[in-house]
Design a protein around this motif. Structure first.
Motif, PDB file in Angstrom:
ATOM      1  N   ALA A   1      -0.919 -96.083  69.154  1.00 13.61           N
ATOM      2  CA  ALA A   1      -1.740 -97.286  69.330  1.00 13.61           C
ATOM      3  C   ALA A   1      -3.040 -96.958  70.051  1.00 13.61           C
ATOM      4  O   ALA A   1      -4.108 -97.481  69.694  1.00 13.61           O
ATOM      5  CB  ALA A   1      -0.952 -98.350  70.104  1.00 13.61           C
ATOM      6  N   LYS A   2      -2.976 -96.091  71.040  1.00 16.38           N
ATOM      7  CA  LYS A   2      -4.192 -95.716  71.767  1.00 16.38           C
ATOM      8  C   LYS A   2      -5.144 -94.938  70.865  1.00 16.38           C
ATOM      9  O   LYS A   2      -6.362 -95.140  70.909  1.00 16.38           O
ATOM     10  CB  LYS A   2      -3.828 -94.898  73.003  1.00 16.38           C
ATOM     11  CG  LYS A   2      -3.165 -95.713  74.104  1.00 16.38           C
ATOM     12  CD  LYS A   2      -2.872 -94.856  75.339  1.00 16.38           C
ATOM     13  CE  LYS A   2      -2.242 -95.691  76.441  1.00 16.38           C
ATOM     14  NZ  LYS A   2      -1.933 -94.884  77.655  1.00 16.38           N
TER      15      LYS A   2
ATOM     16  N   THR B   1      -8.745-101.972  73.468  1.00 19.01           N
ATOM     17  CA  THR B   1      -8.435-103.067  72.551  1.00 19.01           C
ATOM     18  C   THR B   1      -7.700-102.509  71.340  1.00 19.01           C
ATOM     19  O   THR B   1      -8.020-101.428  70.847  1.00 19.01           O
ATOM     20  CB  THR B   1      -9.734-103.748  72.086  1.00 19.01           C
ATOM     21  OG1 THR B   1     -10.453-104.210  73.232  1.00 19.01           O
ATOM     22  CG2 THR B   1      -9.431-104.919  71.166  1.00 19.01           C
ATOM     23  N   ILE B   2      -6.705-103.241  70.868  1.00 27.60           N
ATOM     24  CA  ILE B   2      -5.900-102.777  69.739  1.00 27.60           C
ATOM     25  C   ILE B   2      -6.780-102.516  68.527  1.00 27.60           C
ATOM     26  O   ILE B   2      -7.659-103.319  68.187  1.00 27.60           O
ATOM     27  CB  ILE B   2      -4.812-103.807  69.390  1.00 27.60           C
ATOM     28  CG1 ILE B   2      -3.824-103.945  70.554  1.00 27.60           C
ATOM     29  CG2 ILE B   2      -4.054-103.401  68.122  1.00 27.60           C
ATOM     30  CD1 ILE B   2      -2.790-105.031  70.365  1.00 27.60           C
TER      31      ILE B   2
ATOM     32  N   HIS C   1       3.275 -94.612  73.077  1.00 31.54           N
ATOM     33  CA  HIS C   1       2.091 -95.468  73.024  1.00 31.54           C
ATOM     34  C   HIS C   1       0.854 -94.719  72.534  1.00 31.54           C
ATOM     35  O   HIS C   1      -0.226 -95.297  72.427  1.00 31.54           O
ATOM     36  CB  HIS C   1       1.810 -96.055  74.405  1.00 31.54           C
ATOM     37  CG  HIS C   1       2.973 -96.814  74.990  1.00 31.54           C
ATOM     38  ND1 HIS C   1       3.485 -97.955  74.405  1.00 31.54           N
ATOM     39  CD2 HIS C   1       3.735 -96.575  76.091  1.00 31.54           C
ATOM     40  CE1 HIS C   1       4.508 -98.389  75.123  1.00 31.54           C
ATOM     41  NE2 HIS C   1       4.690 -97.568  76.143  1.00 31.54           N
TER      42      HIS C   1
ATOM     43  N   ALA D   1      -6.822 -97.351  68.562  1.00 33.98           N
ATOM     44  CA  ALA D   1      -7.818 -98.140  69.286  1.00 33.98           C
ATOM     45  C   ALA D   1      -9.083 -97.325  69.544  1.00 33.98           C
ATOM     46  O   ALA D   1     -10.205 -97.837  69.434  1.00 33.98           O
ATOM     47  CB  ALA D   1      -7.222 -98.634  70.605  1.00 33.98           C
TER      48      ALA D   1
ATOM     49  N   THR E   1      -7.909-102.204  64.642  1.00 29.19           N
ATOM     50  CA  THR E   1      -7.600-102.964  63.423  1.00 29.19           C
ATOM     51  C   THR E   1      -8.326-102.392  62.206  1.00 29.19           C
ATOM     52  O   THR E   1      -8.543-103.091  61.228  1.00 29.19           O
ATOM     53  CB  THR E   1      -7.998-104.442  63.603  1.00 29.19           C
ATOM     54  OG1 THR E   1      -9.390-104.518  63.950  1.00 29.19           O
ATOM     55  CG2 THR E   1      -7.160-105.101  64.675  1.00 29.19           C
TER      56      THR E   1
END
Length: 244
Positions: free
Chosen positions: A168-169, A194-195, A165, A172, A197
């Protein structure tokens, strides 16, 4: 022949892939060249860059790329993976030599792709390659958060092979409005961000880490290029950064 192959198999993962000429020995000191010749006779594929005397009488340092071995004065025996310490001061002589051998050129670090924190105008600089799921990185952040007189550049370096993970962290954190604040909440408060983008420099940082030989976190780089893998207490870290 069997012993030679066994030795090669044990040492090969640590060997560098390049070789450089040996430095000139001191006048009348023929030991470095003789040691190198003896070792090469037994292990021809060992790419010896330098042979130097150490503070321990009769023991010589064998530099092979970014790695240090030790040999007797005849080159008949090698010590791999050991550290030489000074008993009175507890100095890790091997670590100091490795730091010197493996110095990083600070100019190769893309500082615009780092999260900047600490004292903005501090003379002492510290670069940190960190993983938001790494427990040792979290421990380091507890040491850094109240440190004075140091400007910190943090590079997000998720180790995806062991922390699924972390990528993704890291994304973010980079895509958040306040990157350092978000990183602190993720690492010290176990917050779920929050993810992300946005475009991130994470892939570039991962490529740079591979080029610099950085494979674990946290890895720290002092302003003079010395590198240290692991965690130090705040006072020890400050002393390390101040040491030239």
């Amino acid at each position: 022949m069997r012993n030679r192959l066994l030795t090669f198999a044990l040492l090969a993962p640590l060997w560098a892939s390049f070789s450089a000429p040996l430095p000139a020995a001191a006048a009348g000191d023929e030991a470095p060249a003789a040691i190198a010749q003896q070792i090469r006779a037994g292990i021809p594929d060992l790419k010896i860059d330098a042979v130097r005397p150490t503070p321990m009488e009769g023991i010589y340092e064998i530099q092979v790329g970014h790695v240090v071995y030790y040999s007797d004065a005849e080159g008949r025996h090698l010590i791999a993976g050991g550290h030489m310490f000074e008993t009175a001061t507890h100095r890790d002589i091997t670590r100091e030599r490795l730091e010197d051998i493996n110095r990083i050129d600070w100019s190769v670090l893309p500082l615009d792709k780092a999260i900047v924190s600490g004292d903005k105008n501090a003379k002492l600089k510290l670069a940190v390659f960190t993983d938001p799921e790494c427990p040792y990185c979290k421990r380091l952040e507890t040491e850094l958060k109240d440190m004075k007189g140091v400007k910190v550049y943090t590079f997000l370096f998720p180790l995806t092979q062991i922390h699924p993970h972390a990528q993704a962290k890291a994304e973010a954190i980079w895509c958040s409005k306040d990157r350092h604040d978000t990183m602190m909440k993720v690492m010290l408060e176990d917050a779920t961000p929050t993810i992300g983008t946005c475009d991130t420099p994470i892939a570039e940082i991962q490529q740079l880490a591979q080029k610099l030989g950085i494979s674990g976190t946290p890895t720290m780089i002092a302003g003079d290029g010395r590198m240290f893998a692991g965690v130090m207490a705040a006072d020890q870290l400050k002393a390390w950064l101040e040491k030239k």
